[in-house]
Design an enzyme around this catalytic site. Sequence first.
Site, PDB file in Angstrom:
ATOM      1  NE  ARG A 141       9.880  -4.633 -20.978  1.00  0.00           N
ATOM      2  CZ  ARG A 141       8.848  -5.363 -21.181  1.00  0.00           C
ATOM      3  NH1 ARG A 141       8.599  -6.449 -20.825  1.00  0.00           N
ATOM      4  NH2 ARG A 141       7.920  -4.528 -22.074  1.00  0.00           N
ATOM      5  NE  ARG A 173       4.116  -9.386 -23.099  1.00  0.00           N
ATOM      6  CZ  ARG A 173       4.131  -8.173 -22.390  1.00  0.00           C
ATOM      7  NH1 ARG A 173       2.885  -7.394 -22.112  1.00  0.00           N
ATOM      8  NH2 ARG A 173       5.271  -7.833 -22.285  1.00  0.00           N
ATOM      9  NE  ARG A 225       7.249  -7.571 -25.757  1.00  0.00           N
ATOM     10  CZ  ARG A 225       6.724  -6.425 -25.303  1.00  0.00           C
ATOM     11  NH1 ARG A 225       5.579  -6.172 -25.546  1.00  0.00           N
ATOM     12  NH2 ARG A 225       7.546  -5.541 -24.685  1.00  0.00           N
ATOM     13  NE  ARG A 270       7.990   2.072 -20.871  1.00  0.00           N
ATOM     14  CZ  ARG A 270       7.210   1.466 -21.739  1.00  0.00           C
ATOM     15  NH1 ARG A 270       6.672   2.079 -22.866  1.00  0.00           N
ATOM     16  NH2 ARG A 270       7.362   0.181 -21.650  1.00  0.00           N
ATOM     17  CE  LYS A 320       1.555  -0.071 -21.005  1.00  0.00           C
ATOM     18  NZ  LYS A 320       2.257  -0.892 -19.993  1.00  0.00           N
TER      19      LYS A 320
HETATM   20  P1  AMP Z   1       6.439  -1.695 -24.428  1.00  0.00           P
HETATM   21  O1  AMP Z   1       6.051  -2.765 -25.746  1.00  0.00           O
HETATM   22  O2  AMP Z   1       5.612  -0.528 -24.294  1.00  0.00           O
HETATM   23  O3  AMP Z   1       6.699  -2.632 -23.247  1.00  0.00           O
HETATM   24  O4  AMP Z   1       7.977  -1.214 -24.892  1.00  0.00           O
HETATM   25  C1  AMP Z   1       8.926  -1.907 -25.201  1.00  0.00           C
HETATM   26  C2  AMP Z   1      10.488  -1.117 -25.112  1.00  0.00           C
HETATM   27  O5  AMP Z   1      10.290  -0.117 -25.949  1.00  0.00           O
HETATM   28  C3  AMP Z   1      10.610  -0.593 -23.736  1.00  0.00           C
HETATM   29  O6  AMP Z   1      11.158  -1.492 -22.635  1.00  0.00           O
HETATM   30  C4  AMP Z   1      11.604   0.555 -23.928  1.00  0.00           C
HETATM   31  O7  AMP Z   1      12.981   0.051 -24.453  1.00  0.00           O
HETATM   32  C5  AMP Z   1      10.878   1.073 -25.471  1.00  0.00           C
HETATM   33  N1  AMP Z   1       9.792   2.155 -25.167  1.00  0.00           N
HETATM   34  C6  AMP Z   1       8.593   2.122 -25.586  1.00  0.00           C
HETATM   35  N2  AMP Z   1       7.977   3.365 -25.243  1.00  0.00           N
HETATM   36  C7  AMP Z   1       8.993   4.002 -24.662  1.00  0.00           C
HETATM   37  C8  AMP Z   1       8.849   5.199 -24.146  1.00  0.00           C
HETATM   38  N3  AMP Z   1       7.693   6.159 -24.129  1.00  0.00           N
HETATM   39  N4  AMP Z   1      10.012   5.904 -23.720  1.00  0.00           N
HETATM   40  C9  AMP Z   1      10.988   5.168 -23.723  1.00  0.00           C
HETATM   41  N5  AMP Z   1      11.143   3.776 -24.060  1.00  0.00           N
HETATM   42  C10 AMP Z   1      10.171   3.352 -24.719  1.00  0.00           C
END
Ligand code: AMP
Length: 234
Positions: free
Chosen positions: A171, A127, A160, A90, A15
Amino acid sequence: MALNLVMMGPPGAGKGTQAERFAREQGIPKISTGDILREAVTAGSEMGLAVKAKLERGELVSDELIIGIVQDRLSRPDARAGFVLDGFPRTVPQARALDQMLDGRGPLVVVEIQVPDEELVRRVRSRRVCVNCGTNASAFSGDPAQAERCRNCGGMLVPRSDDTEAVVRDRLTVYWRDTKPMVAYYHERPTYRVVNGAQSPELVREELVTAVASATERSPSELSAESGPRGAKG
Ligand code: AMP
């Protein structure tokens, strides 16, 4: 017409990479809630301290907090011509809040990138992101696991902190539990599209452009021709 795009898909589906490139080509901002939260953690802000543990465990932060962040970001002038949202919404309440924010701002295109779980675990383990600027190594061509330095700023590329296999599996569980109901929320819309993410980034990109073009009733070449800073073209 504004180009409002949501990229949906599990962690590791590509994404971020696709959103980055599509937004750059279209001259609209890519808004990644994960990046915004990670920046807050790195900066040690009050919000960063409040969300740090959740991010490390791969849990979602509260709808209220994240909706506030997105509302604030979408109200900036550069998002009037459109945006690519990566990592938001989400949950169904977040999706409802987004619909309210967009009232009168043009249609919302929702693209789901689908990839089998085992492929995701494999990808996420390799990654790498830049220590300095947070750029995802796979945002550029080549094998991210082979790259040592960020092509954007020359910083060190590291895994990361939330990319261990156990966290990735958590996740994915969170994704299927909380995010999949959103597919039910969106999938009847005429602007909902699915893209096969289990292919090369170049092919995913082509499918993405075709999907967005058809959802917005343009041809892929029309969409490409419109690329560039949208603000300048109105
Ligand atoms: P990502 O980089 O999109 O995988 O986000 C990393 C982390 O940020 C996730 O595992 C959540 O802890 C938090 N996070 C990001 N976007 C959201 C969202 N829309 N709602 C809730 N938590 C979020």
